[in-house]
Design an enzyme around this catalytic site. Structure first.
Site, PDB file in Angstrom:
ATOM      1  N   ASP A 134      57.148 -46.208  21.204  1.00 39.75           N
ATOM      2  CA  ASP A 134      56.596 -47.599  21.141  1.00 39.75           C
ATOM      3  C   ASP A 134      57.247 -48.235  19.923  1.00 39.75           C
ATOM      4  O   ASP A 134      58.281 -47.804  19.393  1.00 39.75           O
ATOM      5  CB  ASP A 134      55.053 -47.302  20.691  1.00 39.75           C
ATOM      6  CG  ASP A 134      54.827 -46.550  19.211  1.00 39.75           C
ATOM      7  OD1 ASP A 134      55.500 -46.462  18.618  1.00 39.75           O
ATOM      8  OD2 ASP A 134      53.449 -45.914  19.219  1.00 39.75           O
ATOM      9  N   TRP A 148      48.996 -28.644  44.533  1.00 40.60           N
ATOM     10  CA  TRP A 148      47.838 -29.397  45.066  1.00 40.60           C
ATOM     11  C   TRP A 148      48.083 -29.867  46.647  1.00 40.60           C
ATOM     12  O   TRP A 148      47.119 -29.930  47.281  1.00 40.60           O
ATOM     13  CB  TRP A 148      47.187 -30.537  44.106  1.00 40.60           C
ATOM     14  CG  TRP A 148      47.215 -30.094  42.787  1.00 40.60           C
ATOM     15  CD1 TRP A 148      47.385 -30.721  41.668  1.00 40.60           C
ATOM     16  CD2 TRP A 148      46.681 -28.907  42.044  1.00 40.60           C
ATOM     17  NE1 TRP A 148      47.272 -30.027  40.414  1.00 40.60           N
ATOM     18  CE2 TRP A 148      46.716 -28.954  40.849  1.00 40.60           C
ATOM     19  CE3 TRP A 148      46.065 -27.710  42.891  1.00 40.60           C
ATOM     20  CZ2 TRP A 148      46.376 -27.764  40.026  1.00 40.60           C
ATOM     21  CZ3 TRP A 148      45.745 -26.671  42.088  1.00 40.60           C
ATOM     22  CH2 TRP A 148      45.599 -26.634  40.685  1.00 40.60           C
ATOM     23  N   THR A 163      42.900 -30.771  39.716  1.00 40.52           N
ATOM     24  CA  THR A 163      41.971 -30.390  38.817  1.00 40.52           C
ATOM     25  C   THR A 163      41.654 -31.368  37.964  1.00 40.52           C
ATOM     26  O   THR A 163      42.216 -31.642  36.644  1.00 40.52           O
ATOM     27  CB  THR A 163      42.458 -29.173  37.841  1.00 40.52           C
ATOM     28  OG1 THR A 163      43.760 -29.465  37.345  1.00 40.52           O
ATOM     29  CG2 THR A 163      42.373 -27.896  38.750  1.00 40.52           C
ATOM     30  N   PRO A 164      41.297 -32.667  38.310  1.00 38.90           N
ATOM     31  CA  PRO A 164      40.833 -33.781  37.424  1.00 38.90           C
ATOM     32  C   PRO A 164      40.282 -33.285  36.021  1.00 38.90           C
ATOM     33  O   PRO A 164      39.474 -32.577  35.936  1.00 38.90           O
ATOM     34  CB  PRO A 164      40.046 -34.703  38.383  1.00 38.90           C
ATOM     35  CG  PRO A 164      40.346 -34.242  39.482  1.00 38.90           C
ATOM     36  CD  PRO A 164      40.362 -32.994  39.439  1.00 38.90           C
ATOM     37  N   LYS A 196      31.754 -23.775  37.135  1.00 40.37           N
ATOM     38  CA  LYS A 196      32.488 -25.116  37.834  1.00 40.37           C
ATOM     39  C   LYS A 196      33.764 -25.596  36.891  1.00 40.37           C
ATOM     40  O   LYS A 196      34.454 -26.377  37.531  1.00 40.37           O
ATOM     41  CB  LYS A 196      31.565 -25.977  38.169  1.00 40.37           C
ATOM     42  CG  LYS A 196      30.675 -25.895  39.349  1.00 40.37           C
ATOM     43  CD  LYS A 196      30.071 -26.956  39.912  1.00 40.37           C
ATOM     44  CE  LYS A 196      29.511 -27.011  41.507  1.00 40.37           C
ATOM     45  NZ  LYS A 196      29.107 -28.346  41.769  1.00 40.37           N
TER      46      LYS A 196
END
Lengths: 139, 139, 139, 139
Positions: D17, D47, D59-60, D90
């Site tokens: 930046d 995926w 795998t969010p 989960k």
């Protein structure tokens, strides 16, 4: 010449590089957003709805030619004006002009095509003839 | 013709768009990295060191022309070959060719210039004549 | 509690990943923009002006904790609400809440500090005590 | 504890930046790539192949907590070490540690879940119980 739409962008800190100016790939992100914004402003449904109805997944870029005239930095406001310069059978030329007030910052002419997924191999995509109804909406 | 350098890229999930293919501004990020990689491979110090010695803050892009021939997706490996096609007084043309194995994915010709900050207004930058020593290192 | 500012974001195609949802680092870009937007809305000058007057180059992130509750996709509009939850001597906790209409999409608590460049080594930065005048502007 | 994998990153100009340091959302992009790299190194298919066989789209991220300890700049090389700290029914906690040589730059603990598309509404996704075979491959 057809319709021209405009989209506003406010430049953010994270859009700029260590030289303190907008990192150029960022202009292409904005132009890509301006491209979709053009179609949606003309009444064309977004691609995720198109995909369900017509199979069109978007308008991938085939070629572009861009000129960067002045640099810009964060806190500044840009306007992107977008129109379609030319319609061919399978591709169209979309022109973006980025300005800060009266000053030209950069501009690009993009060659794009409407694409669908390949019926055999869903990971491949190919261009289709420009849909008549979309063409009409954009004029 | 001068030197040619290569840089490897592995495409990541986050480099791809909802169509599942590399979002094109990402190629320009990689080409920009390949541009700096070219100079550093030729023995030119990185810009943050250059800025202290010569004032050069980098080689901003003035113009580019890119063609996108095939799409690519995550998990695939790309090679970017970079060379300088032409040296003019204040600008040079740098060519990037992106391949996946034998296949051409995309290519771009970039017009860039070595830039320094303006002595009066540090937020403005301007191009200088191509430094002789850098030119020599790249041939 | 101090001021709360809001920033609007329209999700773009290129903000989304192959699953068709916003790629999470993008939320952090927007939150970073919302962070600066908060200060500028409170009357604090942008960092490139601060750097010239006070030496402050920005408010780098030291730590953050984010929860992602619902996914969002392009064409949708988000609102980012930003406030400062806590001021300590050298750091502050800035909270961002991202909503789509009434729905919570995600939220983050960021620990940030005002930083200046090191006098000896300009490439190093370090935190300073929170400037009183900036603190006052934000309440 | 299970397997640990490592991924190398070379920091590029465009990753930084205007303060000249890596813009923090970039670390999250790299960590996301390191997350997938972990699974692929353990023998889990990417995926886009999983989606065809098991419906898993990825795998969010549900939550993460990151600390940024030192800044880094372009030209430097980072190593990202990744392991899974905990498996629940989960969700799982994936830990990334980013180092430059011996120095810790930043670290993050990510809570992720294996997700599939909703049968009724393809634009919605939901978490499934952690697949046994994937769990075994990662230990």
């Amino acid at each position: 010449m057809g319709k021209t739409t405009t989209m506003k962008v406010e430049i953010r800190f994270g859009d700029c590089d260590p030289a303190g100016i907008v990192f150029f790939p960022r202009y292409h992100r904005w132009m890509d957003a301006a491209s979709l914004h053009f179609f949606m402003s003309c009444g064309v449904p977004p691609w995720h709805l198109q995909e369900q109805s017509t199979g069109i997944i978007g308008t991938p870029l085939l070629e572009h030619h861009a000129r960067f005239v002045r640099s810009a930095t964060y806190g500044e406001h840009l306007t992107i004006s977008t129109c379609i310069q030319e319609w061919r059978r399978k591709v169209f030329i979309q022109k973006h002009t980025v300005t800060r007030g009266e000053e030209l910052i950069c501009e690009s002419a993009e060659t794009r095509a409407f694409c669908v997924r390949d019926a055999q191999d869903r990971r491949r995509i190919h261009a289709i003839a420009i849909p008549e109804d979309i063409h009409r909406l954009c004029e």
